[in-house]
Design an enzyme around this catalytic site. Sequence first.
Site, short mmCIF file in Angstrom:
data_model
loop_
_atom_site.label_atom_id
_atom_site.label_comp_id
_atom_site.label_asym_id
_atom_site.label_seq_id
_atom_site.Cartn_x
_atom_site.Cartn_y
_atom_site.Cartn_z
N TYR A 141 -1.66 -0.72 10.05
CA TYR A 141 -1.73 -1.18 8.66
C TYR A 141 -0.48 -0.75 7.88
O TYR A 141 0.13 -1.54 7.15
CB TYR A 141 -3.00 -0.60 8.02
CG TYR A 141 -3.20 -0.92 6.57
CD1 TYR A 141 -3.69 -2.17 6.17
CD2 TYR A 141 -2.94 0.02 5.57
CE1 TYR A 141 -3.90 -2.45 4.82
CE2 TYR A 141 -3.14 -0.25 4.23
CZ TYR A 141 -3.63 -1.49 3.86
OH TYR A 141 -3.83 -1.77 2.53
N SER A 147 0.86 -1.19 0.00
CA SER A 147 0.00 0.00 0.00
C SER A 147 0.89 1.24 0.00
O SER A 147 2.02 1.20 0.51
CB SER A 147 -0.87 -0.01 1.26
OG SER A 147 -1.43 1.27 1.47
P1 NAP Z 1 -10.98 -6.68 0.69
O1 NAP Z 1 -12.01 -6.40 -0.34
O2 NAP Z 1 -11.28 -6.37 2.11
O3 NAP Z 1 -10.56 -8.22 0.55
C1 NAP Z 1 -9.63 -8.77 1.43
C2 NAP Z 1 -9.46 -10.24 1.14
O4 NAP Z 1 -8.56 -10.79 2.14
C3 NAP Z 1 -10.76 -11.00 1.22
O5 NAP Z 1 -10.84 -11.96 0.18
C4 NAP Z 1 -10.67 -11.71 2.56
O6 NAP Z 1 -11.33 -12.97 2.55
C5 NAP Z 1 -9.15 -11.94 2.70
N1 NAP Z 1 -8.79 -12.14 4.10
C6 NAP Z 1 -8.84 -11.23 5.11
N2 NAP Z 1 -8.52 -11.82 6.27
C7 NAP Z 1 -8.26 -13.13 6.00
C8 NAP Z 1 -7.89 -14.25 6.78
N3 NAP Z 1 -7.72 -14.18 8.11
N4 NAP Z 1 -7.71 -15.44 6.16
C9 NAP Z 1 -7.90 -15.56 4.82
N5 NAP Z 1 -8.24 -14.53 4.03
C10 NAP Z 1 -8.43 -13.33 4.61
O7 NAP Z 1 -9.60 -5.94 0.36
P2 NAP Z 1 -8.99 -5.35 -1.00
O8 NAP Z 1 -9.24 -3.91 -1.00
O9 NAP Z 1 -9.38 -6.19 -2.17
O10 NAP Z 1 -7.43 -5.52 -0.67
C11 NAP Z 1 -6.60 -6.49 -1.29
C12 NAP Z 1 -5.15 -6.15 -0.95
O11 NAP Z 1 -4.82 -4.87 -1.49
C13 NAP Z 1 -4.88 -6.05 0.55
O12 NAP Z 1 -3.63 -6.59 0.87
C14 NAP Z 1 -4.90 -4.55 0.81
O13 NAP Z 1 -4.15 -4.20 1.94
C15 NAP Z 1 -4.30 -4.02 -0.48
N6 NAP Z 1 -4.66 -2.62 -0.78
C16 NAP Z 1 -5.93 -2.26 -1.06
C17 NAP Z 1 -6.23 -0.93 -1.36
C18 NAP Z 1 -7.64 -0.46 -1.69
O14 NAP Z 1 -7.85 0.75 -1.87
N7 NAP Z 1 -8.62 -1.34 -1.78
C19 NAP Z 1 -5.20 0.04 -1.37
C20 NAP Z 1 -3.90 -0.37 -1.07
C21 NAP Z 1 -3.64 -1.70 -0.80
P3 NAP Z 1 -12.26 -13.55 3.70
O15 NAP Z 1 -12.82 -12.38 4.48
O16 NAP Z 1 -13.27 -14.32 2.92
O17 NAP Z 1 -11.36 -14.43 4.49
#
Ligand code: NAP
Length: 248
Positions: free
Chosen positions: A159, A146
């Site tokens: 985070y 991030s």
């Molecule tokens: P999201 O929609 O909240 O999805 C997160 C995923 O992680 C879900 O599939 C969730 O699955 C899984 N997860 C969370 N805890 C878990 C656990 N204990 N065991 C197994 N799986 C787990 O998040 P996203 O926005 O797509 O983010 C994806 C990545 O991009 C992350 O690493 C995030 O930090 C990074 N990121 C996102 C953004 C943004 O703006 N969205 C910006 C910068 C970085 P379950 O809940 O089904 O387990």
Amino acid sequence: MTETPNLSGRIALVTGASRGIGYQIAKQMAAAGAHVIAVARTVGGLEDLDDEIKAAGGQATLVPLDLTDMGGIDRLGGAINERWGKLDILVANAGVLGVIAPIGHVEAKVFEKVMAVNVTSTWRMIRSVDPLLRKSDAGRAILLSSGVAHSARAFWAPYAASKAAVEVLGRSWADETRNMPLRVNCVNPGATRTAMRAQAMPGENPDTLPTPAEIAAKILPLASPTLRETGMLFEAREERFVTYRDPE
Ligand code: NAP
């Protein structure tokens, strides 16, 4: 616009594949020919992904797993070894935000959960599949980071610290494997229209943000067997690599 790589016959493990960016990466990798091993806790989300992949003629194996189950991560590596004897692509995408709060107000259990899911499980997954990625002719690892890993923004400390740690894990691993076919890179997806972003910025209009499908398409080339870069940070929105400062 980047070209979709040909991932025909490649085995790709994607964590956090039940929704958001991970779901779209898994779906697009399957469409590009990979057999996707999809990991997350939410079975419904994994099943929706499976339905979409199969409808498009692709293949997936679903792995309902809580990534805080470290023994489960070890067993997953063993199962992949037994079935395929190698792994071609790791996408360590699963993550949690924790809480947006002053550093002194963060509860210990929240901090520990952020570190367990974002950092310890990523290290444990690396340890579990590193021997399998080395057996691939063109192993590729993509670790989701991030922008706050670098901006260290107020109220984002747990985070941000977790993502800084993820990047150092990735860079160290890349340095250890520099002379091998394995390529390891981190990605900053940038603000993306997902549940995590909505949790962080509840007042924001999500329609102003790129969709997870758009961002996933920009990340996919990092899995290409022809990729040369390793140990770099990829800024997905701008589709450009950033080189880390050389050590003194
Ligand atoms: P999201 O929609 O909240 O999805 C997160 C995923 O992680 C879900 O599939 C969730 O699955 C899984 N997860 C969370 N805890 C878990 C656990 N204990 N065991 C197994 N799986 C787990 O998040 P996203 O926005 O797509 O983010 C994806 C990545 O991009 C992350 O690493 C995030 O930090 C990074 N990121 C996102 C953004 C943004 O703006 N969205 C910006 C910068 C970085 P379950 O809940 O089904 O387990």
